[in-house]
Design an enzyme around this catalytic site. Sequence first.
Site, PDB file in Angstrom:
ATOM      1  N   LYS A  57       0.814  -1.217   0.000  1.00 25.59           N
ATOM      2  CA  LYS A  57       0.000   0.000   0.000  1.00 25.59           C
ATOM      3  C   LYS A  57       0.853   1.275   0.000  1.00 25.59           C
ATOM      4  CE  LYS A  57      -4.493  -1.381   0.616  1.00 25.59           C
ATOM      5  NZ  LYS A  57      -4.438  -2.828   0.801  1.00 25.59           N
ATOM      6  N   SER A 309       1.508 -10.092  -0.312  1.00 24.91           N
ATOM      7  CA  SER A 309       1.192  -8.657  -0.338  1.00 24.91           C
ATOM      8  C   SER A 309       1.358  -7.938   0.985  1.00 24.91           C
ATOM      9  CB  SER A 309      -0.239  -8.465  -0.853  1.00 24.91           C
ATOM     10  OG  SER A 309      -1.139  -9.265  -0.097  1.00 24.91           O
TER      11      SER A 309
HETATM   12  C1  LIG Z   1      -5.143  -3.879   0.485  1.00 27.72           C
HETATM   13  C2  LIG Z   1      -4.553  -5.231   0.467  1.00 27.72           C
HETATM   14  C3  LIG Z   1      -4.882  -6.174  -0.534  1.00 27.72           C
HETATM   15  C4  LIG Z   1      -5.923  -5.921  -1.594  1.00 27.72           C
HETATM   16  O1  LIG Z   1      -5.641  -4.793  -2.374  1.00 27.72           O
HETATM   17  P1  LIG Z   1      -6.789  -4.096  -3.254  1.00 27.72           P
HETATM   18  O2  LIG Z   1      -6.113  -3.040  -4.005  1.00 27.72           O
HETATM   19  O3  LIG Z   1      -7.803  -3.551  -2.278  1.00 27.72           O
HETATM   20  O4  LIG Z   1      -7.404  -5.148  -4.090  1.00 27.72           O
HETATM   21  C5  LIG Z   1      -4.212  -7.390  -0.529  1.00 27.72           C
HETATM   22  N1  LIG Z   1      -3.301  -7.692   0.417  1.00 27.72           N
HETATM   23  C6  LIG Z   1      -2.970  -6.825   1.391  1.00 27.72           C
HETATM   24  C7  LIG Z   1      -1.956  -7.226   2.402  1.00 27.72           C
HETATM   25  C8  LIG Z   1      -3.571  -5.557   1.455  1.00 27.72           C
HETATM   26  O5  LIG Z   1      -3.245  -4.705   2.426  1.00 27.72           O
END
Ligand SMILES: *Cc1c(COP(=O)(O)O)cnc(C)c1O
Length: 333
Positions: A57, A309
């Site tokens: 993010k 992520s």
């Molecule tokens: C926000 C987030 C997502 C999903 O991202 P989007 O852009 O909302 O689809 C996936 N994994 C993590 C760790 C996140 O913080």
Amino acid sequence: MSGKTLPVQLDDILSAAIRIDGRVCRTPMVASVVLSERMGVPVHLKLEHHQATGSFKLRGATNAILSLTREERARGVVAASTGNHGRALAIAASAEGAVATICMSSLVPENKVAEIRRLGARVRIIGRSQDEAQEEVDRLVAEEGLVMVPPFDHPAIVAGQGTLGLEIVEQVPEIGTVLVPLSGGGLAAGIAAAVKGLRPRARVIGLTMERGAAMKASLDAGRPVLVEEVASLADSLGGGIGLDNRVTFAMCRDLLDDVVLLSEAEIAAGIAHAYSVEREVVEGAAAVGIGALLAGKVKSLGAIVAILSGRNIDMEQHRQVINGDAIHGKDAA
Ligand SMILES: *Cc1c(COP(=O)(O)O)cnc(C)c1O
């Protein structure tokens, strides 16, 4: 694919990469020996949970802050987020000398509030739901001139997240399939635009939980729809996509090759494998790629990249998952 009409293009992502260079980490890509053997094709893990603030993010938030005019930056930014977007916006704003205000409901646990404050943001506690927190955001925008930076449905956010896709193509030029965790779709939209812009034949698959997946329900309906929120181990994948979605719905509809759904047990298996085999601590949302591979839910003829992520999981919950004690998400408000 109606590439030319989409709100974020490869060029926007290349510009974002230049803009945020030096402010976010280039995260490692590692081969997974065990998963490669199991799949019969090379499987790589993009260790984006090593990113500063513990999630991707920061890419979108940094690009959004740097895209503001000097005058907008001086007014300050605002968002309603208790999770990774709030963290990232707090850091990205203070790095540029701007004030971030994060609105949250009174149900948000004190440790999350303290964490956002520690990262340099002002916290506004208001009401008893995420909707009420969002109303306060709208009020601050209307009455005090703050600039809203939403978590996914914004071209600068999507372009920032897309820089992860550029790195994937650099690190695995022969990429066949990218596995992307999917919630509001900012990450998936950005990655798909970047990867398909450079490798038109690569496939991009979104992964999310079985219950409460708003983008999947919306894609099936052909328009943004509401879903009931359900607690999940993948808590970062919860929440709606916005009935007035302007950017991510159309991009996910036009660019994603498939959306795969995972059970809580499959997500838990992903977290456990990441830890025990790959030696990585990841949160539920980040474990869906590994979970889908272990469950045999994804096939690929070429190299696979699974994006890890984020790593912002409660460590007590992580311990329970590793011990096989907990497969259900707990309500984090
Ligand atoms: C926000 C987030 C997502 C999903 O991202 P989007 O852009 O909302 O689809 C996936 N994994 C993590 C760790 C996140 O913080």
